[in-house]
Write a protein that holds these residues in place. Structure first.
Motif, PDB file in Angstrom:
ATOM      1  N   MET A 181      47.411  35.729  35.556  1.00 55.37           N
ATOM      2  CA  MET A 181      46.450  34.998  34.727  1.00 55.37           C
ATOM      3  C   MET A 181      45.025  35.155  35.258  1.00 55.37           C
ATOM      4  O   MET A 181      44.066  35.207  34.483  1.00 55.37           O
ATOM      5  CB  MET A 181      46.828  33.518  34.647  1.00 55.37           C
ATOM      6  CG  MET A 181      48.069  33.239  33.804  1.00 55.37           C
ATOM      7  SD  MET A 181      48.001  33.994  32.151  1.00 55.37           S
ATOM      8  CE  MET A 181      46.610  33.128  31.426  1.00 55.37           C
ATOM      9  N   CYS A 182      44.900  35.252  36.589  1.00 52.30           N
ATOM     10  CA  CYS A 182      43.574  35.486  37.175  1.00 52.30           C
ATOM     11  C   CYS A 182      43.072  36.884  36.796  1.00 52.30           C
ATOM     12  O   CYS A 182      41.884  37.065  36.531  1.00 52.30           O
ATOM     13  CB  CYS A 182      43.640  35.343  38.698  1.00 52.30           C
ATOM     14  SG  CYS A 182      43.736  33.612  39.238  1.00 52.30           S
ATOM     15  N   HIS A 183      43.993  37.836  36.781  1.00 49.18           N
ATOM     16  CA  HIS A 183      43.635  39.201  36.365  1.00 49.18           C
ATOM     17  C   HIS A 183      43.103  39.186  34.923  1.00 49.18           C
ATOM     18  O   HIS A 183      42.038  39.743  34.642  1.00 49.18           O
ATOM     19  CB  HIS A 183      44.864  40.109  36.463  1.00 49.18           C
ATOM     20  CG  HIS A 183      44.631  41.487  35.929  1.00 49.18           C
ATOM     21  ND1 HIS A 183      44.070  42.495  36.673  1.00 49.18           N
ATOM     22  CD2 HIS A 183      44.880  42.002  34.691  1.00 49.18           C
ATOM     23  CE1 HIS A 183      43.980  43.589  35.918  1.00 49.18           C
ATOM     24  NE2 HIS A 183      44.466  43.313  34.721  1.00 49.18           N
ATOM     25  N   TYR A 184      43.848  38.536  34.041  1.00 56.06           N
ATOM     26  CA  TYR A 184      43.461  38.471  32.629  1.00 56.06           C
ATOM     27  C   TYR A 184      42.103  37.780  32.467  1.00 56.06           C
ATOM     28  O   TYR A 184      41.222  38.272  31.756  1.00 56.06           O
ATOM     29  CB  TYR A 184      44.528  37.713  31.842  1.00 56.06           C
ATOM     30  CG  TYR A 184      44.128  37.389  30.421  1.00 56.06           C
ATOM     31  CD1 TYR A 184      44.037  38.390  29.457  1.00 56.06           C
ATOM     32  CD2 TYR A 184      43.828  36.084  30.039  1.00 56.06           C
ATOM     33  CE1 TYR A 184      43.659  38.101  28.154  1.00 56.06           C
ATOM     34  CE2 TYR A 184      43.445  35.784  28.740  1.00 56.06           C
ATOM     35  CZ  TYR A 184      43.364  36.800  27.803  1.00 56.06           C
ATOM     36  OH  TYR A 184      42.982  36.507  26.516  1.00 56.06           O
ATOM     37  N   LEU A 185      41.933  36.649  33.132  1.00 54.01           N
ATOM     38  CA  LEU A 185      40.701  35.866  32.991  1.00 54.01           C
ATOM     39  C   LEU A 185      39.493  36.616  33.552  1.00 54.01           C
ATOM     40  O   LEU A 185      38.386  36.516  33.011  1.00 54.01           O
ATOM     41  CB  LEU A 185      40.868  34.513  33.691  1.00 54.01           C
ATOM     42  CG  LEU A 185      39.782  33.462  33.449  1.00 54.01           C
ATOM     43  CD1 LEU A 185      39.564  33.209  31.957  1.00 54.01           C
ATOM     44  CD2 LEU A 185      40.156  32.151  34.137  1.00 54.01           C
ATOM     45  N   THR A 186      39.710  37.386  34.620  1.00 52.40           N
ATOM     46  CA  THR A 186      38.612  38.175  35.200  1.00 52.40           C
ATOM     47  C   THR A 186      38.123  39.227  34.212  1.00 52.40           C
ATOM     48  O   THR A 186      36.915  39.359  33.967  1.00 52.40           O
ATOM     49  CB  THR A 186      39.071  38.863  36.506  1.00 52.40           C
ATOM     50  OG1 THR A 186      39.555  37.871  37.406  1.00 52.40           O
ATOM     51  CG2 THR A 186      37.929  39.622  37.156  1.00 52.40           C
ATOM     52  N   VAL A 187      39.087  39.980  33.639  1.00 52.82           N
ATOM     53  CA  VAL A 187      38.717  41.031  32.678  1.00 52.82           C
ATOM     54  C   VAL A 187      38.038  40.408  31.460  1.00 52.82           C
ATOM     55  O   VAL A 187      37.026  40.908  30.970  1.00 52.82           O
ATOM     56  CB  VAL A 187      39.955  41.848  32.256  1.00 52.82           C
ATOM     57  CG1 VAL A 187      39.568  42.903  31.213  1.00 52.82           C
ATOM     58  CG2 VAL A 187      40.597  42.516  33.463  1.00 52.82           C
ATOM     59  N   ARG A 188      38.581  39.282  31.013  1.00 51.17           N
ATOM     60  CA  ARG A 188      38.018  38.600  29.837  1.00 51.17           C
ATOM     61  C   ARG A 188      36.587  38.117  30.119  1.00 51.17           C
ATOM     62  O   ARG A 188      35.693  38.247  29.284  1.00 51.17           O
ATOM     63  CB  ARG A 188      38.919  37.409  29.489  1.00 51.17           C
ATOM     64  CG  ARG A 188      38.542  36.680  28.228  1.00 51.17           C
ATOM     65  CD  ARG A 188      39.366  37.151  27.079  1.00 51.17           C
ATOM     66  NE  ARG A 188      38.721  36.880  25.814  1.00 51.17           N
ATOM     67  CZ  ARG A 188      39.348  36.854  24.645  1.00 51.17           C
ATOM     68  NH1 ARG A 188      40.631  37.089  24.594  1.00 51.17           N
ATOM     69  NH2 ARG A 188      38.703  36.628  23.534  1.00 51.17           N
ATOM     70  N   SER A 189      36.372  37.562  31.300  1.00 47.74           N
ATOM     71  CA  SER A 189      35.039  37.069  31.679  1.00 47.74           C
ATOM     72  C   SER A 189      34.032  38.211  31.769  1.00 47.74           C
ATOM     73  O   SER A 189      32.904  38.101  31.280  1.00 47.74           O
ATOM     74  CB  SER A 189      35.100  36.328  33.016  1.00 47.74           C
ATOM     75  OG  SER A 189      35.922  35.183  32.907  1.00 47.74           O
ATOM     76  N   LEU A 190      34.443  39.324  32.387  1.00 45.18           N
ATOM     77  CA  LEU A 190      33.551  40.479  32.516  1.00 45.18           C
ATOM     78  C   LEU A 190      33.251  41.097  31.157  1.00 45.18           C
ATOM     79  O   LEU A 190      32.144  41.598  30.919  1.00 45.18           O
ATOM     80  CB  LEU A 190      34.167  41.519  33.460  1.00 45.18           C
ATOM     81  CG  LEU A 190      34.237  41.090  34.942  1.00 45.18           C
ATOM     82  CD1 LEU A 190      35.089  42.049  35.746  1.00 45.18           C
ATOM     83  CD2 LEU A 190      32.836  40.972  35.550  1.00 45.18           C
ATOM     84  N   LEU A 191      34.218  41.051  30.258  1.00 45.60           N
ATOM     85  CA  LEU A 191      34.000  41.533  28.885  1.00 45.60           C
ATOM     86  C   LEU A 191      32.923  40.695  28.199  1.00 45.60           C
ATOM     87  O   LEU A 191      31.975  41.234  27.613  1.00 45.60           O
ATOM     88  CB  LEU A 191      35.310  41.467  28.092  1.00 45.60           C
ATOM     89  CG  LEU A 191      35.203  41.667  26.568  1.00 45.60           C
ATOM     90  CD1 LEU A 191      34.763  43.086  26.222  1.00 45.60           C
ATOM     91  CD2 LEU A 191      36.529  41.341  25.880  1.00 45.60           C
ATOM     92  N   GLU A 192      33.067  39.373  28.283  1.00 41.12           N
ATOM     93  CA  GLU A 192      32.092  38.482  27.642  1.00 41.12           C
ATOM     94  C   GLU A 192      30.712  38.591  28.301  1.00 41.12           C
ATOM     95  O   GLU A 192      29.694  38.405  27.644  1.00 41.12           O
ATOM     96  CB  GLU A 192      32.579  37.026  27.707  1.00 41.12           C
ATOM     97  CG  GLU A 192      33.856  36.741  26.934  1.00 41.12           C
ATOM     98  CD  GLU A 192      33.731  36.972  25.440  1.00 41.12           C
ATOM     99  OE1 GLU A 192      32.592  36.962  24.917  1.00 41.12           O
ATOM    100  OE2 GLU A 192      34.764  37.200  24.791  1.00 41.12           O
ATOM    101  N   ALA A 193      30.703  38.912  29.600  1.00 40.55           N
ATOM    102  CA  ALA A 193      29.434  39.068  30.327  1.00 40.55           C
ATOM    103  C   ALA A 193      28.813  40.450  30.075  1.00 40.55           C
ATOM    104  O   ALA A 193      27.738  40.743  30.599  1.00 40.55           O
ATOM    105  CB  ALA A 193      29.650  38.868  31.821  1.00 40.55           C
ATOM    106  N   LYS A 194      29.524  41.279  29.279  1.00 41.79           N
ATOM    107  CA  LYS A 194      29.081  42.650  28.973  1.00 41.79           C
ATOM    108  C   LYS A 194      29.021  43.537  30.217  1.00 41.79           C
ATOM    109  O   LYS A 194      28.271  44.519  30.271  1.00 41.79           O
ATOM    110  CB  LYS A 194      27.730  42.643  28.242  1.00 41.79           C
ATOM    111  CG  LYS A 194      27.783  41.979  26.875  1.00 41.79           C
ATOM    112  CD  LYS A 194      26.446  42.057  26.157  1.00 41.79           C
ATOM    113  CE  LYS A 194      26.547  41.594  24.703  1.00 41.79           C
ATOM    114  NZ  LYS A 194      27.115  40.265  24.514  1.00 41.79           N
ATOM    115  N   GLU A 195      29.816  43.185  31.214  1.00 45.82           N
ATOM    116  CA  GLU A 195      29.936  44.010  32.426  1.00 45.82           C
ATOM    117  C   GLU A 195      31.147  44.925  32.252  1.00 45.82           C
ATOM    118  O   GLU A 195      32.191  44.779  32.899  1.00 45.82           O
ATOM    119  CB  GLU A 195      30.102  43.116  33.672  1.00 45.82           C
ATOM    120  CG  GLU A 195      28.962  42.156  33.923  1.00 45.82           C
ATOM    121  CD  GLU A 195      27.731  42.862  34.487  1.00 45.82           C
ATOM    122  OE1 GLU A 195      27.787  44.077  34.742  1.00 45.82           O
ATOM    123  OE2 GLU A 195      26.695  42.187  34.667  1.00 45.82           O
TER     124      GLU A 195
END
Length: 518
Positions: free
Chosen positions: A80-94
């Protein structure tokens, strides 16, 4: 002294429930405050860190959420941490950072009949629930799509859907974002492992719901058939009859069938129940354009821009308004269509409109090229077939033009005879008339023009065409009558005036000067 912060004195489970209740109430700041304290009290339990990062994500603190997880290496250790990290970086446009996290913990290599095939190493994602695996594939697709790598993004969305057939967001990404041509949409639906993941009734329901979202232009006459499976003893057809999503699907079918008045009535009814239904609004806006309701379109566009200035749909409405009131803006139109064709790889419509614009500027070779590309994506769309016929006509290939126009007619009628065509297809009937006239099939040509007059009895060009055919057939009086009708509707038509003068001279020559003389 008794320590109040001793874990024995504080029920962390109650604190976690408190955090969840604040999230459910959308009180994210309160949830974040307590989640932060629980992380300290639980000695940085990974699940509590994930909850804290989730609170940060909900508060749009995307960089902070990703840093919290990555600083502890949890993106490699907890699914879940893996998923949330990718999702956060996506929203941050990173996006590059997101891809780095993905590549460090690649979840799969390919799809097999049994589902996902994993790499040789043991992976934190291998034992994750199917919906979590699917969600990670979906977010991976979003990252690649944001980086304009639509081919890999499409593959990720397909894998996500195979992994979890209930993953509507993956299905929506493929269909709504025009990632696939209509034929591939159907192939995808047929390839999904419904029977492995669903009961028979659920399979029927899912097929029905997904089919309702597929492109309508292939078979505009085909009505959606509601499944006869039952949910809790009630037929699905009864339960879904008034569902707004299903009604929007019917509105789309009516639109592609050029039944704009019925479509508009339906979209109006839907928007009375849900004024901001995001899948209904584009169809409603398109109807306003076709029905030339520019005042209503201006009001709606203004309202959407005020309420949702960052929403693409609002600016689509603005663009449609200017399209309705501005003509001959070929350069701007071409630029918009080319951009749309890049963003909507699976949709033929931008290519069709580019072809139409080329036709308007008399670049028939280029128009033909784009129509062929459009036909490659949507071989059964009557609009494309009709435009291909127009090109054949201008190339003096009347036999091919006739075949293409008749094929378009067959597609519109859905294989049925004596179907009353929507008024949009008046041009098709007139074009068939012109083609038959060129092939000296005068009676057939007259019949097509008469059908066109049923759809639009006030088109001077049609009366002029009828008059010309009568003149060619030697029906001088009928030709005069038709030309008079045409000039009554449009006085300054040079061709009609010239032809009327000619046939009037013929009529005078044919008529005896006095009664009884031959």
């Amino acid at each position: 002294m008794h320590n109040l912060l001793d874990n024995k004195s504080i029920d962390l489970d109650n604190c976690r429930k408190l955090i969840k209740s604040y999230i459910d109430l959308h009180l994210y700041s309160a949830a974040l405050f307590w989640a932060d304290k629980v992380v300290s009290l639980s000695n940085e339990d990974p699940k509590d860190i994930c909850t804290l990062a989730h609170c940060m994500y909900l508060m749009k603190q995307y960089h902070r959420a990703a840093h919290l997880i990555r600083s502890r290496g949890l993106e490699k250790a907890d699914v879940m941490c893996h998923y949330l990290t990718v999702r956060s970086l996506l929203e941050a446009k990173e996006y590059n950072e997101a891809l780095q996290v993905i590549s460090e913990s690649e979840i799969c290599t390919n799809i097999t009949q049994s589902g996902i095939s994993f790499a040789d190493r043991t992976d934190i994602l291998e034992n994750a629930p199917k919906n979590v695996q699917s969600s990670i594939l979906y977010v991976k697709g979003r990252v690649y799509e944001a980086m304009d790598n639509r081919a890999v993004a499409t593959d990720c969305y397909k894998q996500a859907l195979h992994c979890d057939v209930y993953s509507y967001q993956a299905f929506e990404a493929l269909v709504q974002n025009q990632m696939l041509p209509a034929s591939e949409e159907k192939e995808l639906l047929e390839s999904l492992p419904f029977s492995e993941q669903c009961t028979e009734a659920e399979t029927e329901l899912l097929r029905l719901l997904y089919e309702s979202k597929l492109k309508k232009y292939q078979e505009p006459n085909k009505k959606q058939t509601l499944a006869t499976c039952s949910v809790m003893g009630v037929l699905v057809s009864d339960r879904l009859l008034g569902n707004l999503d299903m009604e929007v699907s019917e509105a789309e079918r009516l639109y592609y069938n050029c039944d704009y008045h019925k479509c508009f009535s339906l979209t109006e009814r839907i928007l009375k129940k849900d004024p901001y239904h995001n899948t209904c609004l584009p169809v409603h806006i398109a109807c306003l354009v076709e029905l030339k309701k520019t005042n209503a379109l201006f009001y709606l566009a203004h309202k959407l821009v005020d309420l949702y200035p960052d929403m693409a749909l609002a600016w689509f409405a603005v663009g449609c308004y200017y399209y309705s009131i501005v003509e001959n803006e070929h350069d701007q139109a071409m630029a918009a269509y080319f951009k749309a064709s890049q963003l909507m790889k699976g949709c033929h419509l931008p290519l069709l409109y580019i072809g139409l614009e080329c036709g308007l500027t008399n670049n028939l070779k280029l128009a033909d090229k784009f129509f062929q590309q459009a036909q490659g994506i949507a071989p059964n769309d009557p609009f494309v077939i009709h435009e291909m016929g127009v090109i054949s006509f201008y190339n003096l290939d009347y036999k091919t033009a006739e075949r293409q126009f008749k094929e378009a007619m067959k597609r519109i009628q859905g294989g049925l005879k004596d179907v009353i065509l929507p008024s949009k297809w008046e041009a098709l009937l007139n074009n068939l008339g012109h083609t038959c006239r060129k092939m000296k099939k005068y009676e057939e040509a007259l019949e097509y023009h008469q059908q066109a007059l049923v759809l639009n009895p006030l088109n001077p060009s049609t009366y002029s065409a009828v008059g010309f055919i009568h003149a060619l057939m030697g029906n001088t009086q009928e030709a005069v009558d038709a030309f008079h009708r045409a000039l009554g509707l449009r006085r300054d038509d040079t061709f009609t005036t010239t032809m009327l003068t000619y046939v009037m001279e013929q009529l005078i020559e044919e008529s005896p000067p006095y009664p009884g003389m031959k």
